[in-house]
Design a protein around this motif. Structure first.
Motif, PDB file in Angstrom:
ATOM      1  N   GLY B  27       0.775  -1.235   0.000  1.00  0.00           N
ATOM      2  CA  GLY B  27       0.000   0.000   0.000  1.00  0.00           C
ATOM      3  C   GLY B  27       0.806   1.285   0.000  1.00  0.00           C
ATOM      4  O   GLY B  27       0.293   2.330   0.418  1.00  0.00           O
ATOM      5  N   ARG B  52      -0.801   4.936   0.293  1.00  0.00           N
ATOM      6  CA  ARG B  52      -1.945   5.089  -0.613  1.00  0.00           C
ATOM      7  C   ARG B  52      -3.204   5.514   0.128  1.00  0.00           C
ATOM      8  O   ARG B  52      -4.117   6.058  -0.463  1.00  0.00           O
ATOM      9  CB  ARG B  52      -2.216   3.778  -1.353  1.00  0.00           C
ATOM     10  CG  ARG B  52      -1.170   3.482  -2.409  1.00  0.00           C
ATOM     11  CD  ARG B  52      -1.746   2.611  -3.535  1.00  0.00           C
ATOM     12  NE  ARG B  52      -0.719   2.384  -4.536  1.00  0.00           N
ATOM     13  CZ  ARG B  52       0.110   1.355  -4.506  1.00  0.00           C
ATOM     14  NH1 ARG B  52       0.011   0.468  -3.550  1.00  0.00           N
ATOM     15  NH2 ARG B  52       1.027   1.209  -5.428  1.00  0.00           N
ATOM     16  N   ASP B  53      -3.275   5.214   1.414  1.00  0.00           N
ATOM     17  CA  ASP B  53      -4.418   5.671   2.203  1.00  0.00           C
ATOM     18  C   ASP B  53      -3.989   5.804   3.659  1.00  0.00           C
ATOM     19  O   ASP B  53      -2.894   5.382   4.039  1.00  0.00           O
ATOM     20  CB  ASP B  53      -5.624   4.732   2.051  1.00  0.00           C
ATOM     21  CG  ASP B  53      -5.309   3.299   2.455  1.00  0.00           C
ATOM     22  OD1 ASP B  53      -4.947   3.091   3.630  1.00  0.00           O
ATOM     23  OD2 ASP B  53      -5.417   2.395   1.605  1.00  0.00           O
ATOM     24  N   ARG B  56      -2.511   2.942   6.143  1.00  0.00           N
ATOM     25  CA  ARG B  56      -1.178   2.324   6.018  1.00  0.00           C
ATOM     26  C   ARG B  56      -0.253   2.866   7.088  1.00  0.00           C
ATOM     27  O   ARG B  56      -0.184   4.066   7.317  1.00  0.00           O
ATOM     28  CB  ARG B  56      -0.594   2.586   4.631  1.00  0.00           C
ATOM     29  CG  ARG B  56      -1.528   2.225   3.508  1.00  0.00           C
ATOM     30  CD  ARG B  56      -1.789   0.751   3.432  1.00  0.00           C
ATOM     31  NE  ARG B  56      -2.981   0.463   2.610  1.00  0.00           N
ATOM     32  CZ  ARG B  56      -3.298  -0.760   2.201  1.00  0.00           C
ATOM     33  NH1 ARG B  56      -2.570  -1.798   2.535  1.00  0.00           N
ATOM     34  NH2 ARG B  56      -4.379  -0.947   1.475  1.00  0.00           N
TER      35      ARG B  56
END
Lengths: 573, 106
Positions: B27, B52-53, B56
């Motif tokens: 991620g 990525r978000d 993570r």
């Protein structure tokens, strides 16, 4: 796996035998001799071009090669053997399609942390990277689903590298290790020696005393603790420790799919499986808990449902042999990475007073126990599975396929040990059941190994009936046939507005006749009254046998947590 | 949020591919990547990473990287992580500015 002896490779008896007929030793011979020296007795495989030198070297070896009919089955059978023994299972295939056919089995072993050695032939070194015939980069393709992988480029290093691969596969958190073997390396003349020792993989260091004291303090503050047991308990050899901890503390416990069998099945405070198809008592206990002691579990989405509403009022103590699992999905107040047995022993419960909570959980468990008085005269699969596991007793080993039957097994069967429940938990691979049953029955011919499968799953690896027949494997196959892809059908019924798309298997073959064609004893069960005799016949069979059981296609798995919902919002029949 | 990770990695076939694949798969996107020349059978890789978000977690990633058999050490910066890539590359050569993210595995 023990360390290799510091000895010349030609010292083995089988090498001496081979020397009578041929004197030239190759890399392929080194592969075979190394496996022998490491104590491997059985490999599952399928021959082909690039791996042919190893098959040539197998002649005269003490290794028993089991010829499966599809490479995927070789991986699944090796996987089952490994789960039962704790030692790496070994499978063997050629390059290209042989290697790609193994990938599903490798992924299965990776997601369930199963020790496995995968030997793949490869095109000669000079052709690698040229898109040669039957060349694929299995070393690269498999990277996301192996614990480690190597390409052996020097035949003199074969014993050392294979021995290290076994240590890696079995050490720490186990997993699959792929060894790619270029054909020229296998064919090269080689007289390697074994390395004198081994390099054991270090586990995480023990957590400091202060962390154990903090865990004890957190437990003392808790009124409603729950123990959440996962597959890491088995991997860490901590089943007895968990049972002792449960008995000592009286803390109610729930288990994941891979954690089934860790708690003693007759324990009063064991509430059953949690999660998507978990029981109400288990899911509600977790939902109401104020302290969740996660032991060898990983907050998998099948267990937690909607993560942000999972155990919403609970503080977390996370115990795991793998430090990388701590905080991965749910922040832990206290993370304890290390030996689970040591950690549990270090948590004391002198001030724990949870009698009322324990009684509530036990009362709820009895109130929401599964019922087996389904109406009608047709076979009720949950009742049949419950009866099967009880009649078979503590030697019952289930090799499940994937679908509704897999969940019924988890809900209704009794497991005395976690390794007796062979299931594709992480990957959920249809087709696992039959080859896993074959691998298990070869490993434990004394046990009652039953492959429990469905009419969808068995067709994924039905060719392995030939393997069962060839070797006279005493695997018992219980095929629950609802003429559909039942779990998909169930979801389409409830979450896709009854748009039943491509789930109808009305044109299944007569599975008993199929089994007969493979030379396997088989019979069909049509009604509930036939069940006791069917179970008796299955369990008494000496060789492979298949019971084709017709069940109601409308039967569903209950309870069910809808997708995206909290476990507390489970649907029930 | 951009952050830095320094990894000491053995010179083994596939080691770099394995490392990069894991970071991406778990991620994170790799904004910059610097690999030093090999010395004594290992080399140092410094990466600046973007999650990525929000779910993570860099500490978890560091432990996942440390599980790789070819990884000899994982380090996080002892300085402000939101720095330019060229500074990150320079920082790779100053070991005292990094702290070990998790104990070595072997």
């Amino acid at each position: 796996m023990t360390a290799l002896p510091a000895t010349e490779i030609d010292d083995t008896a089988s090498a001496a035998d081979a020397a009578q007929t041929r004197t030239r030793q190759t890399g392929a011979h080194a592969v075979v001799r190394t496996l022998e020296a490491l104590g491997v007795t059985r490999v599952f495989g399928y021959p082909g071009g690039a791996i042919m030198p190893v098959y040539d070297a197998l002649t005269g070896s003490s290794l028993k090669h089991i010829l499966v009919r599809h490479e995927q089955a070789a991986a699944f059978a090796a996987d089952a053997q490994a789960r039962l023994t704790g030692k790496a299972g070994v499978c063997l295939a050629t390059s290209g399609p042989g290697a790609t056919n193994l990938l599903t089995g490798i992924a299965n072993a990776y997601l369930d942390s199963v020790p496995m050695i995968i030997l793949t032939g490869q095109v000669p070194s000079g052709l690698m990277g040229t898109d040669a015939f039957q060349e694929v980069d299995v070393f690269g393709m498999s990277m996301p689903v192996v614990k480690h992988s190597i390409i052996i480029r020097d035949p003199m290093r074969i014993p050392e590298m294979i021995a290290e691969a076994f240590q890696i596969a079995e050490g720490g958190r186990p997993g699959p290790v792929l060894i790619d073997l270029p054909k020229d390396v296998l064919q090269a003349e080689a007289y390697p020696t074994f390395p004198p020792g081994s390099r054991p993989e270090a586990g995480p260091p023990s957590p400091p005393e202060s962390d154990l004291a903090s865990a004890t303090a957190l437990l003392a503050q808790s009124d409603r603790p729950v123990l959440y047991i996962g597959g890491g308990v088995t991997l860490g050899g901590a089943v007895d420790a968990v049972r002792d901890f449960m008995a000592r503390t009286g803390i109610p416990a729930v288990a994941t799919l891979k954690g089934l069998g860790c708690a003693h099945p007759d324990s009063e405070t064991y509430l059953g499986m949690l999660g998507m198809h978990g029981g109400r008592a288990a899911n509600v206990a977790v939902d109401e808990s104020d302290l969740l002691i996660c032991c060898g579990a990983r907050f998998d989405d099948r267990a937690t449902g909607r993560l942000d509403s999972f155990a919403p009022g609970a503080r977390i103590i996370h115990i795991d042999g793998d430090a990388a699992e701590i905080d991965k999905l749910r922040r832990a107040e206290i993370g304890l990475a290390g030996d689970i047995t040591e950690i549990l022993a270090g948590i004391t419960n002198d001030w724990l007073d949870i009698a009322a909570w324990r009684d509530t959980c036990i009362e709820r468990k009895h109130r929401h126990a599964f019922r087996y008085d389904a109406p009608g005269s047709g076979v009720y699969a949950p009742a049949m599975l419950k009866e099967l596991s009880e009649v078979a007793g503590d030697d019952f080993i289930a090799a499940c396929d994937v679908g509704q039957h897999q969940m019924w097994v988890a809900q209704h069967c009794r497991f005395s040990r976690p390794e007796h429940h062979l299931t594709s938990a992480g990957l959920g691979a249809m087709g696992y059941g039959l080859p896993a049953g074959i691998g298990a029955a070869m490993t434990r011919p004394d046990a009652k190994v039953v492959t429990i499968t469905g009419d969808g799953s068995i067709m994924m690896n039905i060719q392995e009936l030939a393997t069962a027949r060839r070797y006279g494997v005493p695997v018992k196959i219980l095929l629950l046939d609802n003429a559909s892809l039942g779990l998909v059908r169930q979801w389409q019924e409830y979450f896709f507005e009854e748009n039943f798309s491509e789930i109808d298997l009305y044109d299944n073959p007569d599975f008993a006749e199929v089994a007969h064609a493979f030379g396997i004893e088989a019979f069909t069960v049509h009604s509930r009254e036939e069940v006791p005799a069917a179970i008796d016949r299955l369990l008494k069979a000496r060789g492979p046998i298949l019971a084709h059981v017709l069940i109601d296609p409308r039967e569903n798995v209950w309870p069910l947590v809808p997708p995206g919902a909290s476990n507390a919002d489970m649907m029930e029949n | 949020m951009r952050t830095l990770l320094r990894i000491d990695i053995a010179d083994a076939e596939g080691a770099l591919m394995r490392l990069i694949g894991l970071v991406e798969r778990r991620g994170f996107t790799i904004a910059t990547l610097d690999k030093a020349a090999s010395s004594n059978g290992q080399s140092t890789v410094t990466m600046s990473l973007d999650a990525r978000d929000d779910a993570r977690n860099m500490d978890v990633l560091a432990r996942q990287v440390a599980r790789l058999l070819d990884v000899r050490g994982v380090f996080t910066p002892d300085f402000e992580p939101q720095i330019a890539p060229e500074i990150a590359a320079q920082a790779a050569g100053t070991p005292h500015r990094w702290r070990q993210a998790c104990p070595p595995r072997h």
